[in-house]
Scaffold this motif. Structure first.
Motif, short mmCIF file in Angstrom:
data_model
loop_
_atom_site.label_atom_id
_atom_site.label_comp_id
_atom_site.label_asym_id
_atom_site.label_seq_id
_atom_site.Cartn_x
_atom_site.Cartn_y
_atom_site.Cartn_z
N LYS A 1 -36.33 74.02 5.04
CA LYS A 1 -36.61 72.93 4.08
C LYS A 1 -38.07 72.50 4.21
O LYS A 1 -38.74 72.83 5.20
CB LYS A 1 -35.71 71.72 4.37
N CYS A 2 -38.48 71.70 3.24
CA CYS A 2 -39.86 71.20 3.25
C CYS A 2 -40.11 70.37 4.51
O CYS A 2 -39.36 69.44 4.80
CB CYS A 2 -40.11 70.36 2.00
N PRO A 3 -41.16 70.67 5.27
CA PRO A 3 -41.43 69.93 6.51
C PRO A 3 -41.93 68.50 6.24
O PRO A 3 -41.91 67.66 7.12
CB PRO A 3 -42.53 70.74 7.20
N SER A 4 -42.33 68.25 4.99
CA SER A 4 -42.87 66.93 4.69
C SER A 4 -41.78 65.97 4.20
O SER A 4 -41.71 64.83 4.63
CB SER A 4 -43.98 67.07 3.64
N CYS A 5 -40.86 66.45 3.27
CA CYS A 5 -39.88 65.54 2.69
C CYS A 5 -38.44 65.99 2.92
O CYS A 5 -37.50 65.28 2.59
CB CYS A 5 -40.14 65.36 1.19
N GLY A 6 -38.26 67.19 3.48
CA GLY A 6 -36.91 67.67 3.77
C GLY A 6 -36.16 68.26 2.57
O GLY A 6 -35.01 68.65 2.68
N ARG A 7 -36.82 68.31 1.41
CA ARG A 7 -36.15 68.85 0.21
C ARG A 7 -36.16 70.39 0.23
O ARG A 7 -36.84 71.01 1.05
CB ARG A 7 -36.85 68.34 -1.05
N ASP A 8 -35.41 70.98 -0.75
CA ASP A 8 -35.41 72.44 -0.89
C ASP A 8 -36.79 72.93 -1.33
O ASP A 8 -37.50 72.23 -2.04
CB ASP A 8 -34.39 72.86 -1.97
N VAL A 9 -37.13 74.13 -0.87
CA VAL A 9 -38.38 74.74 -1.32
C VAL A 9 -38.06 76.00 -2.09
O VAL A 9 -36.96 76.56 -1.96
CB VAL A 9 -39.30 75.08 -0.12
N GLN A 10 -38.97 76.46 -2.93
CA GLN A 10 -38.75 77.70 -3.67
C GLN A 10 -39.91 78.66 -3.46
O GLN A 10 -41.03 78.24 -3.22
CB GLN A 10 -38.55 77.40 -5.15
N ASP B 1 -46.02 81.78 -1.63
CA ASP B 1 -45.49 81.12 -0.45
C ASP B 1 -44.36 80.18 -0.86
O ASP B 1 -43.96 80.16 -2.01
CB ASP B 1 -46.60 80.35 0.30
N TRP B 2 -43.86 79.41 0.10
CA TRP B 2 -42.79 78.45 -0.18
C TRP B 2 -43.39 77.18 -0.76
O TRP B 2 -44.32 76.62 -0.19
CB TRP B 2 -41.99 78.14 1.08
N TYR B 3 -42.84 76.72 -1.89
CA TYR B 3 -43.43 75.60 -2.62
C TYR B 3 -42.45 74.43 -2.70
O TYR B 3 -41.26 74.61 -3.02
CB TYR B 3 -43.80 76.06 -4.03
N CYS B 4 -42.93 73.22 -2.41
CA CYS B 4 -42.12 72.02 -2.59
C CYS B 4 -42.62 71.29 -3.84
O CYS B 4 -43.77 70.88 -3.89
CB CYS B 4 -42.23 71.09 -1.38
N VAL B 5 -41.74 71.16 -4.83
CA VAL B 5 -42.13 70.54 -6.10
C VAL B 5 -42.48 69.07 -5.86
O VAL B 5 -43.47 68.55 -6.40
CB VAL B 5 -40.98 70.65 -7.14
N HIS B 6 -41.70 68.41 -5.01
CA HIS B 6 -41.92 66.99 -4.76
C HIS B 6 -43.31 66.74 -4.17
O HIS B 6 -44.03 65.84 -4.59
CB HIS B 6 -40.85 66.47 -3.80
N ASP B 7 -43.70 67.54 -3.19
CA ASP B 7 -44.99 67.34 -2.53
C ASP B 7 -46.12 68.11 -3.21
O ASP B 7 -47.28 67.97 -2.82
CB ASP B 7 -44.92 67.78 -1.06
N GLU B 8 -45.75 68.93 -4.18
CA GLU B 8 -46.73 69.79 -4.86
C GLU B 8 -47.56 70.57 -3.84
O GLU B 8 -48.77 70.67 -3.96
CB GLU B 8 -47.65 68.96 -5.77
N SER B 9 -46.87 71.08 -2.82
CA SER B 9 -47.60 71.80 -1.76
C SER B 9 -46.88 73.08 -1.35
O SER B 9 -45.66 73.15 -1.41
CB SER B 9 -47.73 70.93 -0.51
N TYR B 10 -47.68 74.05 -0.93
CA TYR B 10 -47.13 75.28 -0.36
C TYR B 10 -46.98 75.13 1.14
O TYR B 10 -47.77 74.45 1.79
CB TYR B 10 -48.08 76.45 -0.64
N PHE B 11 -45.97 75.81 1.67
CA PHE B 11 -45.80 75.86 3.13
C PHE B 11 -45.50 77.30 3.52
O PHE B 11 -44.86 78.03 2.77
CB PHE B 11 -44.65 74.96 3.57
N SER B 12 -45.96 77.69 4.70
CA SER B 12 -45.65 79.03 5.19
C SER B 12 -44.25 79.01 5.81
O SER B 12 -43.74 77.93 6.15
CB SER B 12 -46.68 79.47 6.22
N GLN B 13 -43.66 80.18 5.99
CA GLN B 13 -42.34 80.27 6.60
C GLN B 13 -42.31 79.55 7.95
O GLN B 13 -41.38 78.83 8.26
CB GLN B 13 -41.96 81.76 6.77
N ALA B 14 -43.39 79.72 8.70
CA ALA B 14 -43.45 79.12 10.03
C ALA B 14 -43.47 77.60 9.98
O ALA B 14 -43.04 76.92 10.92
CB ALA B 14 -44.68 79.64 10.77
N GLU B 15 -43.97 77.04 8.89
CA GLU B 15 -44.07 75.59 8.79
C GLU B 15 -42.75 74.94 8.38
O GLU B 15 -42.53 73.75 8.61
CB GLU B 15 -45.13 75.19 7.75
N LEU B 16 -41.85 75.71 7.72
CA LEU B 16 -40.59 75.13 7.24
C LEU B 16 -39.72 74.65 8.40
O LEU B 16 -39.74 75.23 9.48
CB LEU B 16 -39.81 76.16 6.42
#
Ligand SMILES: [Zn+2]
Length: 515
Positions: free
Chosen positions: A143-152, A124-139
């Motif tokens: 970008k990360c829905p929690s901190c706005g950074r890039d996800v990989q 899934d999509w991973y935010c290094v800053h939040d150490e969390s995965y997000f689904s496409q629908a959550e982005l």
């Protein structure tokens, strides 16, 4: 041994200190627990804190504490809040406790053996800053829905729970148990979700260290929901190897899981599927309540409008605050919190109605009978339908329709105040003492009945009222016997020589700063 009445709040996630949302669920659970005890049931009332995951580890790092010290500190905040709000829980579980972790580990291994837990790849999509995965629908904008950074896009090895296998059994269970999904306006949302197809659930992580390690594969920790939900069976004493033995068998299955609507799906889809996999009976009911806005806007830390239960309890008293939350909005619906409305109900309903009824009754008994409650054989007009009222009160409590309990009690109160106005006992002449006795005994009986009906909401104030009525026994101890006699229509009478106590009003009127 009859089965305990077992009810739970959700485990509160320790990324936040307790606010009105947590207080609401927990007060509602407490009201139900107190009513059940009053009915003679043995109650097991569970609450606690959900403490694992990357977010908590990160929050602990920010404050410079170890995760364990951090979660213990927040859990203590919750305990302190529940003490202030008079919450009568029987057990408080923290998911970082050994008694819980052991059950999580044993359940994991058990389901691994039965094949309901298997190893696969999670992506899934991973935010290094939040150490969390997000689904496409959550982005949000990719970008990360929690901190706005890039996800990989990231992949890792993960264990999965075979949730898909339980799609049909879940639908069959919902169909056969109409109370399981409550209130009924939430049924379709869950059935449609399950019908649309269930995917197996990723339940372990290798990139997170603060969690319960998998015994047979310690590079993995159990992922949050699979860990947290198991508290409902770890706290009452489930031992996977022993199966269904006491104390667990006296408690499980839960009679009610009380949850906020945002976590209803976890509790009505994932949780029952886990229980089916373990071969355990399912909870009888999962009840979702609504959300509060504050003065018409969404409550948020950044807006600074988070309602602090400590402050409300200090200003209006714990009992009035508990009463208000369950009076203002039908339980299950969304509501708006406004201090103006709290003050309005405090003055109109508690001070002017309930408090006034007590005050005028006690004053008239003191003035005319030296405080001794008159006993007459005349039949009661106000409580002639006591057995029917009690049945309605009990049905409302059992349906978690707390607003109905308050409504029924209120109409009884209004009827009694109106009765006093009409009879105008202060106009009676000395030779009409018998008539006066009848009126005051009627009022006394109603007040005593109200003590029982309302004490789960306002335990402190109803104890006070009970004492002012000259009752010597404890309300909690006498309550069960009284309810028994209410059911038979037996009107509560005073004992010979019982004397009321005149004192300060039960609820002091408060000035209206909004006028
Ligand atoms: Zn992020």
């Amino acid at each position: 041994m009859t089965k305990n009445f077992y009810l739970t709040t959700p485990l509160y996630y320790v990324n936040d200190v307790p606010h009105i949302g947590h207080a609401y669920t927990t007060i509602a659970a407490d009201v139900l627990a107190r009513w059940k005890r009053m009915n003679g049931s043995t109650v097991f009332f569970l609450t606690g804190t959900d403490e694992h995951g990357a977010k908590i580890a990160a929050a602990a790092e920010k404050t410079g504490e170890s995760p364990q010290v951090f979660v213990d500190r927040i859990a203590a905040e919750y305990r302190r809040m529940w003490k202030v709000l008079g919450i009568s829980y029987d057990d408080f579980i923290q998911t970082s406790e050994p008694r819980h972790k052991k059950v999580v580990q044993d359940v994991f291994e058990k389901l691994k053996q039965t094949g309901d837990v298997y190893k696969g790849m999670y992506e899934d999509w991973y935010c290094v800053h939040d150490e969390s995965y997000f689904s496409q629908a959550e982005l949000i904008n990719n970008k990360c829905p929690s901190c706005g950074r890039d996800v990989q896009r990231l992949q890792e090895e993960s264990y999965f729970f075979r949730l898909s296998k339980y799609q049909e059994p879940l639908l069959a269970y919902y169909a056969a148990h109409s109370e399981f999904l409550s209130p009924s306006h939430r049924v379709n949302e869950i059935i449609n979700f399950v019908r649309s197809g269930l995917r197996d659930l990723s339940i372990s992580r290798t990139r997170v260290s603060w969690g319960v390690p998998v015994v047979s594969d310690p590079a993995h920790v159990v992922y949050v929901w699979f860990d947290a939900l198991l508290n409902y069976i770890s706290a009452p004493g489930y031992v996977p190897a022993a199966g269904n033995t006491a104390p667990f068998s006296d408690r499980w299955p839960a009679d009610v899981h009380l949850v906020g609507k945002e976590i209803f799906r976890f509790h009505t889809v994932i949780w029952p599927a886990m229980l089916m996999a373990l071969g355990l009976p399912l909870p009888k009911r999962v009840f979702a309540h609504g959300w509060w806005t504050v003065e018409g806007t969404k409550m948020s830390k950044s807006l600074g409008n988070v309602v602090d239960p400590h402050k409300m309890a200090e200003e209006y008293g714990v009992d009035a605050f508990r009463y208000f939350l369950l009076r203002e909005v039908p339980f299950g619906a969304d509501g708006d919190f406004s201090e103006k409305s709290l003050l309005g109900r405090y003055n109109a309903e508690l001070a002017n109605n309930l408090g006034n009824l007590l005050q005028r009754t006690v004053t008239l008994i003191t003035k005319n009978f030296g405080g001794a409650i008159p006993i007459t054989p005349a039949p009661s007009r106000l409580l002639s339908d006591l057995s029917a009222i009690t049945a309605r009160i009990d049905a409302a409590y059992n349906a978690l329709a707390f607003h109905d309990v308050l409504e029924i009690s209120f109409s009884l109160m209004i009827r009694t105040n109106k009765y006093i106005d009409e009879e105008a006992p202060w106009k009676l002449t000395p030779d009409q003492k018998e008539k006066l006795s009848i009126i005051l005994l009627e009022c006394f009986s109603v007040l005593k009945t109200l003590c029982v009906f309302l004490s789960p909401f306002m335990p402190g104030k109803m104890n006070e009222m009970w004492e002012k009525l000259g009752e010597r026994s404890s309300l909690t101890e006498t309550g069960p016997k009284l309810i028994e006699s209410f059911r038979k229509g037996q009107i509560p009478l005073p004992s010979t020589g019982q004397t009321v106590i005149k004192g300060e009003p039960l609820f002091m009127r408060k000035g209206d700063r909004w006028k």
